[in-house]
Design a protein around this motif. Structure first.
Motif, PDB file in Angstrom:
ATOM      1  N   HIS A 159       0.836  -1.201   0.000  1.00 41.26           N
ATOM      2  CA  HIS A 159       0.000   0.000   0.000  1.00 41.26           C
ATOM      3  C   HIS A 159       0.875   1.257   0.000  1.00 41.26           C
ATOM      4  N   ALA A 160       1.968   1.221   0.763  1.00 38.83           N
ATOM      5  CA  ALA A 160       2.892   2.356   0.793  1.00 38.83           C
ATOM      6  C   ALA A 160       3.529   2.576  -0.570  1.00 38.83           C
ATOM      7  N   VAL A 161       3.947   1.492  -1.216  1.00 38.86           N
ATOM      8  CA  VAL A 161       4.533   1.612  -2.553  1.00 38.86           C
ATOM      9  C   VAL A 161       3.513   2.207  -3.524  1.00 38.86           C
ATOM     10  N   ASP A 162       2.272   1.764  -3.426  1.00 40.92           N
ATOM     11  CA  ASP A 162       1.218   2.310  -4.287  1.00 40.92           C
ATOM     12  C   ASP A 162       1.058   3.815  -4.085  1.00 40.92           C
ATOM     13  N   ARG A 163       1.167   4.256  -2.846  1.00 44.17           N
ATOM     14  CA  ARG A 163       0.982   5.673  -2.536  1.00 44.17           C
ATOM     15  C   ARG A 163       2.200   6.530  -2.899  1.00 44.17           C
ATOM     16  N   SER A 164       3.279   5.891  -3.286  1.00 46.39           N
ATOM     17  CA  SER A 164       4.515   6.628  -3.577  1.00 46.39           C
ATOM     18  C   SER A 164       4.513   7.322  -4.930  1.00 46.39           C
ATOM     19  N   ASN A 165       3.661   6.845  -5.842  1.00 42.71           N
ATOM     20  CA  ASN A 165       3.589   7.441  -7.186  1.00 42.71           C
ATOM     21  C   ASN A 165       4.958   7.499  -7.854  1.00 42.71           C
ATOM     22  N   PHE A 291       4.567  15.899   1.663  1.00 36.65           N
ATOM     23  CA  PHE A 291       4.603  15.022   2.834  1.00 36.65           C
ATOM     24  C   PHE A 291       3.351  14.159   2.787  1.00 36.65           C
ATOM     25  N   SER A 292       3.532  12.840   2.785  1.00 38.37           N
ATOM     26  CA  SER A 292       2.395  11.932   2.718  1.00 38.37           C
ATOM     27  C   SER A 292       2.555  10.841   3.767  1.00 38.37           C
ATOM     28  N   THR A 293       1.525  10.044   3.944  1.00 38.04           N
ATOM     29  CA  THR A 293       1.536   8.978   4.933  1.00 38.04           C
ATOM     30  C   THR A 293       0.942   7.706   4.328  1.00 38.04           C
ATOM     31  N   SER A 294       1.191   6.600   4.998  1.00 37.08           N
ATOM     32  CA  SER A 294       0.604   5.322   4.599  1.00 37.08           C
ATOM     33  C   SER A 294       0.190   4.585   5.855  1.00 37.08           C
ATOM     34  N   PHE A 295      -1.099   4.307   6.001  1.00 40.20           N
ATOM     35  CA  PHE A 295      -1.638   3.746   7.238  1.00 40.20           C
ATOM     36  C   PHE A 295      -1.537   2.229   7.253  1.00 40.20           C
TER      37      PHE A 295
END
Length: 352
Positions: A159-165, A291-295
């Motif tokens: 999920h974190a990798v997906d949110r990294s764009n 700045f982003s986050t991944s839950f």
């Protein structure tokens, strides 16, 4: 008295409020599966919060902890056709209402009644655990139960990798060499990134990262300029993505200046200390930084099993300790206190 099973139970937060005891065996519903748990992995942050009296943000007590596990199908409900007793499986620990605004948008991560085994539903530190049939996933014979138990953290990291764009050719730095940092680094190495660095202080973990093909830089916690200089010598313009797997506000604050213009800092780790962080708004504005986050994750378990089965993530290499359920507290203490410890596996049942 009905059928019982051995389990770790926290009546409320704090080790003094917990014990390994006999509790009722779960009743299998028509659309449910009972798993005989062979391996259950300790999530250090979560299990430590149960144990130290803090409790987790999602927790409702009493509860059996453990949200990372794998084992054999033991019992199936009458409507279950995809599984039969003896199948090797792992399971997604999440439960959603399926009907709220977010669930209807396929954004189940944000469901206001988010349920999670090991937090607010009985989890895997028990001889048996009950799941909805749609949460159970087959695992290949080539995948060990120890590695399969890591499907949940791998799913969260996906999920974190997906949110990294990420764009093709981007450069990545992962701060932290714990289990999550090592999983993230392996995933980014297999992505379209051109270079992946890991910055951390634990030498034995950095050695493992090197064996996994990750370029490492040693961190001096007393002098951040040392690792900053070492990185900028390799990447003079900075990097496109920094992923924080330490949970340290100080790391996040200092690392923003290591980003290229247009770069992103993704905070993955939970800040268990509840500290606040300060980010430089002028730096962020002038360089268009994000700045982003991944839950956590939703609906990533199939991919997680594939990643582990294909050895993109080497789950077995992350296991540094194994204990029977009766010795759970010894395993947790090792995981929390030994800086070389990565993933500790608890075995509620023995192979027959």
């Amino acid at each position: 008295m009905g059928k019982t099973m051995k389990a770790l139970m926290y009546d409320k937060p704090g080790r003094e409020n917990s014990s390994i005891r006999q509790i009722p065996y779960p009743e299998c519903g028509d659309d449910e599966v009972i798993i005989k748990v062979m391996s259950a992995s300790i999530c250090k942050g979560v299990e430590h919060d149960h144990d130290n009296g803090t409790g987790t943000d999602l927790a409702k007590y009493p509860v059996v902890p453990g949200h990372e596990f794998a084992g054999y199908v033991y019992e199936v409900g009458k409507n279950v056709t995809e599984f039969q007793p003896g199948d090797r499986v792992t399971a997604d620990n999440t439960e959603y209402c399926g009907d709220c605004y977010y669930c209807r948008r396929e954004e189940s991560n944000y469901c206001p009644t988010f349920g999670s085994l090991g937090h607010n539903i009985n989890g895997g530190f028990a001889e048996f655990v009950r799941l909805k049939k749609e949460k159970v996933f087959h695992i290949p014979d080539s995948l060990s139960f120890n590695a399969a138990a890591l499907s949940e953290p791998v799913a969260c990291c996906l999920h974190a990798v997906d949110r990294s764009n990420l764009k093709y050719g981007d450069t990545v730095v992962v701060f932290g060499a714990g289990s999550m940092g090592l999983i993230l680094a392996q995933l980014y190495k297999a992505s379209n990134a051109s270079k992946v660095y890991m910055i951390a202080g634990a030498s034995s973990k950095l050695e493992l990262a090197e064996k996994m093909g990750i370029e490492t830089i040693a961190m001096d916690r007393n002098d951040y300029s040392a690792h900053e200089k070492a990185l900028l010598e390799k990447e003079p313009l900075g990097v496109n993505l920094i992923v924080d797997a330490t949970g340290s506000p100080k790391v996040c604050e200092h690392s923003m200046k290591l980003l290229k213009k247009g770069g992103m800092l993704l905070q993955y780790a939970v800040v268990h200390s509840k500290e606040k962080m300060t980010l430089d708004p002028n730096l962020m504005f002038n360089n268009e930084l994000t700045f982003s986050t991944s839950f956590c994750q939703s609906h990533n378990f199939g991919r997680a099993v594939d990643v582990l089965a294909s050895k993109v993530v080497d789950g077995d290499a992350l296991v540094t300790g194994e204990f029977p359920l009766d010795n759970f507290y010894d395993g947790l203490d090792e995981n929390v206190k030994d800086r070389s410890s990565i993933k500790v596996i608890i075995h509620p049942n023995k192979e027959e």
